[in-house]
Design an enzyme around this catalytic site. Structure first.
Site, PDB file in Angstrom:
ATOM      1  N   CYS A 100      43.654  47.277  34.649  1.00  0.00           N
ATOM      2  CA  CYS A 100      43.202  48.926  35.219  1.00  0.00           C
ATOM      3  C   CYS A 100      43.995  50.469  35.631  1.00  0.00           C
ATOM      4  CB  CYS A 100      43.205  48.343  37.487  1.00  0.00           C
ATOM      5  SG  CYS A 100      42.542  46.969  37.359  1.00  0.00           S
ATOM      6  N   CYS A 142      46.581  44.979  38.611  1.00  0.00           N
ATOM      7  CA  CYS A 142      46.341  44.997  37.247  1.00  0.00           C
ATOM      8  C   CYS A 142      46.658  46.072  36.202  1.00  0.00           C
ATOM      9  CB  CYS A 142      44.733  44.681  37.533  1.00  0.00           C
ATOM     10  SG  CYS A 142      43.389  45.232  36.375  1.00  0.00           S
TER      11      CYS A 142
END
Length: 104
Positions: free
Chosen positions: A31, A28
């Site tokens: 993230c 991600c």
């Protein structure tokens, strides 16, 4: 074995000290961008905050139990209750405001 994990998670989130859990995935992009924000928050808050990172791909049971569907998702627990929850990257200001409310 699952009960032992659930018990330890319950114990982890049940204290006076707020516990910020960052639900993330290694794949991600947002993230990865969020990590330095969380690191700065932890540095500024010190022992007044516990920061836990949970990889959603390795912890499906807790992800499903809490209904985490987006990454990153931030949940702050205190006394075993969810006090703050948001999906997506949060600014340090938003996180500090959420923590300040817990100290009122």
């Amino acid at each position: 074995m699952a009960d032992a994990k659930q018990t330890s998670f319950r114990e982890l989130i049940s204290g006076e000290t707020p516990v910020l859990i960052d639900f993330f995935a290694t794949w991600c992009g947002p993230c990865h961008a969020y990590s330095p924000i969380l690191a700065q928050l932890k540095e500024e808050e010190g022992d007044a905050l516990r920061l836990i990172k949970i990889d959603v791909d390795r912890n499906q049971a807790i992800v499903e139990k809490l209904g985490v569907t987006a990454m990153p998702t931030t949940i702050i627990f205190q006394h075993g209750e969810i006090k703050f929850r948001a999906a997506g990257v949060q600014s340090i200001g938003v996180l500090k405001a959420a923590l300040a409310k817990l100290r009122e």
